[in-house]
Motif scaffolding. Structure first.
Motif, mmCIF file in Angstrom:
data_model
loop_
_atom_site.group_PDB
_atom_site.id
_atom_site.type_symbol
_atom_site.label_atom_id
_atom_site.label_comp_id
_atom_site.label_asym_id
_atom_site.label_seq_id
_atom_site.Cartn_x
_atom_site.Cartn_y
_atom_site.Cartn_z
ATOM 1 N N UNK A 237 34.991 60.323 55.550
ATOM 2 C CA UNK A 237 33.727 61.014 55.820
ATOM 3 C C UNK A 237 33.265 60.805 57.260
ATOM 4 N N UNK A 238 33.675 59.694 57.871
ATOM 5 C CA UNK A 238 33.172 59.329 59.187
ATOM 6 C C UNK A 238 33.801 60.135 60.319
ATOM 7 N N UNK A 239 32.974 60.428 61.315
ATOM 8 C CA UNK A 239 33.509 60.905 62.590
ATOM 9 C C UNK A 239 34.336 59.766 63.187
ATOM 10 N N UNK A 240 35.249 60.056 64.117
ATOM 11 C CA UNK A 240 36.121 59.005 64.662
ATOM 12 C C UNK A 240 35.381 57.784 65.191
ATOM 13 N N UNK A 241 34.187 57.969 65.744
ATOM 14 C CA UNK A 241 33.411 56.844 66.255
ATOM 15 C C UNK A 241 32.149 56.612 65.425
ATOM 16 N N UNK A 242 32.161 57.089 64.172
ATOM 17 C CA UNK A 242 31.010 56.919 63.299
ATOM 18 C C UNK A 242 30.899 55.510 62.754
ATOM 19 N N UNK A 243 29.767 55.215 62.134
ATOM 20 C CA UNK A 243 29.504 53.879 61.610
ATOM 21 C C UNK A 243 29.105 53.944 60.140
ATOM 22 N N UNK A 244 29.519 52.918 59.395
ATOM 23 C CA UNK A 244 29.184 52.771 57.979
ATOM 24 C C UNK A 244 28.236 51.585 57.826
ATOM 25 N N UNK A 245 27.134 51.791 57.128
ATOM 26 C CA UNK A 245 26.153 50.741 56.865
ATOM 27 C C UNK A 245 26.267 50.329 55.400
ATOM 28 N N UNK A 246 26.605 49.056 55.158
ATOM 29 C CA UNK A 246 26.736 48.531 53.804
ATOM 30 C C UNK A 246 25.529 47.670 53.450
ATOM 31 N N UNK A 247 25.449 47.284 52.167
ATOM 32 C CA UNK A 247 24.378 46.417 51.713
ATOM 33 C C UNK A 247 24.607 44.980 52.136
ATOM 34 N N UNK A 248 23.572 44.159 51.947
ATOM 35 C CA UNK A 248 23.614 42.779 52.406
ATOM 36 C C UNK A 248 24.743 41.980 51.760
ATOM 37 N N UNK A 249 25.080 42.291 50.517
ATOM 38 C CA UNK A 249 26.119 41.538 49.820
ATOM 39 C C UNK A 249 27.475 42.206 49.842
ATOM 40 N N UNK A 250 27.669 43.177 50.714
ATOM 41 C CA UNK A 250 28.925 43.935 50.748
ATOM 42 C C UNK A 250 29.593 43.803 52.107
ATOM 43 N N UNK A 251 30.911 43.916 52.119
ATOM 44 C CA UNK A 251 31.668 43.806 53.364
ATOM 45 C C UNK A 251 32.990 44.559 53.234
ATOM 46 N N UNK A 252 33.566 44.882 54.366
ATOM 47 C CA UNK A 252 34.905 45.473 54.371
ATOM 48 C C UNK A 252 35.975 44.401 54.525
ATOM 49 N N UNK A 253 35.581 43.194 54.915
ATOM 50 C CA UNK A 253 36.530 42.114 55.194
ATOM 51 C C UNK A 253 37.284 41.735 53.915
ATOM 52 N N UNK A 254 38.596 41.839 53.957
ATOM 53 C CA UNK A 254 39.416 41.504 52.809
ATOM 54 C C UNK A 254 39.363 42.507 51.683
ATOM 55 N N UNK A 255 38.677 43.633 51.900
ATOM 56 C CA UNK A 255 38.502 44.634 50.857
ATOM 57 C C UNK A 255 39.252 45.928 51.131
ATOM 58 N N UNK A 256 39.527 46.196 52.394
ATOM 59 C CA UNK A 256 40.151 47.463 52.776
ATOM 60 C C UNK A 256 40.837 47.320 54.116
ATOM 61 N N UNK A 257 41.779 48.199 54.382
ATOM 62 C CA UNK A 257 42.463 48.194 55.674
ATOM 63 C C UNK A 257 42.007 49.339 56.568
#
Length: 299
Positions: A237-257
């Motif tokens: 969904x993101x533009x090439x330089x877009x940003x994703x905002x997650x909740x306080x208890x969520x992260x991409x670290x160790x969850x996705x590549x």
């Protein structure tokens, strides 16, 4: 719990997962009876077992949708996690504005928008600074898998309790007006946001289009495999330089590549090196254009 009750619970849990990807985990089982009490009453059913039996009959799509929507957690309020919105206002939006200075256009997607408070909160950040955003076109889309909350978000009606959660008096008076049942978002604020029914696990509404995606406290209800699928959808969904905002208890670290933190501890994430290119995302197709609002003259 009897075998019949367990089987009925399994049918309901399977329906929720099939429709939304959410797992009915053990810590959520206690609220199933309460959550479905209204559905049982409206359909003159006495028990969860009766509900499961009815769901097994043909042409029960409408009932199935009501069951799913009753089980969803629609907890939300204005400017939830205020520190994140302060960061969004003070750092992230200025950064995105700099990147989009040539086009003066920003596209924002609120995923799992519930009754709309998050999307309206974002809209208020822009509306509070009409001079800064004069001449810009701001596109804000809110989506949720539940039709009932999407319809409520479109109406923009909030109870006294809802309006007091996260809003200051000045914001309440500036952007809302008293109604018969509480408060309603003023027309100029409602026009800034478009709401649609959409499942996060489906193809994004406009692949490769969004400069900012807010997906907060949604992924908590997915198992790891489903969460990985969701991250792929969000990345496309993101533009090439877009940003994703997650909740306080969520992260991409160790969850996705496909996504990584923008900066350590910021709560914002970007496409990882080697993630699908904009061309690959564009190949997925572009949906119908969002409602566009030029903030020139907004008060």
């Amino acid at each position: 719990m009897t075998d019949h009750s367990q089987n009925a619970l399994g049918i309901v849990a399977g329906l929720l997962e099939a429709r939304t990807g959410q797992k009915l985990t053990s810590d959520r089982l206690w609220r199933v009876g309460t959550a479905l009490s209204g559905v049982l009453r409206q359909n003159e059913l006495e028990s969860l077992e009766d509900l499961a039996q009815r769901l097994g009959k043909p042409n029960q799509g409408a009932l199935a949708q009501k069951v799913v929507e009753a089980l969803l957690n629609n907890e939300t309020y204005f400017f939830r996690d205020r520190a994140m919105f302060d960061q969004l206002s003070n750092s992230v939006l200025p950064l995105l504005a700099k990147r989009r200075e040539a086009t003066k256009r920003l596209s924002i997607w609120s995923v799992g928008c519930s009754t709309g408070q998050e999307a309206y909160s974002v809209a208020m950040l822009f509306a509070e600074l009409p001079t800064r955003w004069r001449g810009w076109t701001i596109e804000i889309l809110g989506t949720d898998v539940a039709r009932s909350v999407v319809e409520a978000a479109r109406e923009g009606n909030f109870s006294q309790f809802q309006i007091q959660r996260g809003l200051g008096v000045a914001q309440m008076v500036s952007f809302f007006e008293e109604s018969r049942t509480g408060w309603r978002a003023k027309e100029n604020l409602r026009k800034m946001v478009r709401f649609e029914t959409h499942n996060l696990l489906d193809t994004p509404p406009e692949p490769g289009r969004f400069d900012l995606v807010l997906c907060r406290n949604v992924l908590l209800y997915f198992d790891r495999a489903t969460r990985e699928r969701a991250f792929v959808r969000l990345s496309t969904a993101l533009a090439p330089d877009g940003l994703l905002m997650l909740g306080a208890g969520e992260t991409t670290v160790g969850q996705t590549e496909v996504l990584v933190p923008e900066t350590s501890g910021s709560g914002f994430h970007r496409l990882a090196v080697g993630a699908p290119t904009s061309g690959a995302r564009g190949a997925l197709g572009i949906g119908q254009p969002l409602g566009r609002v030029d903030l020139t003259g907004t008060r």
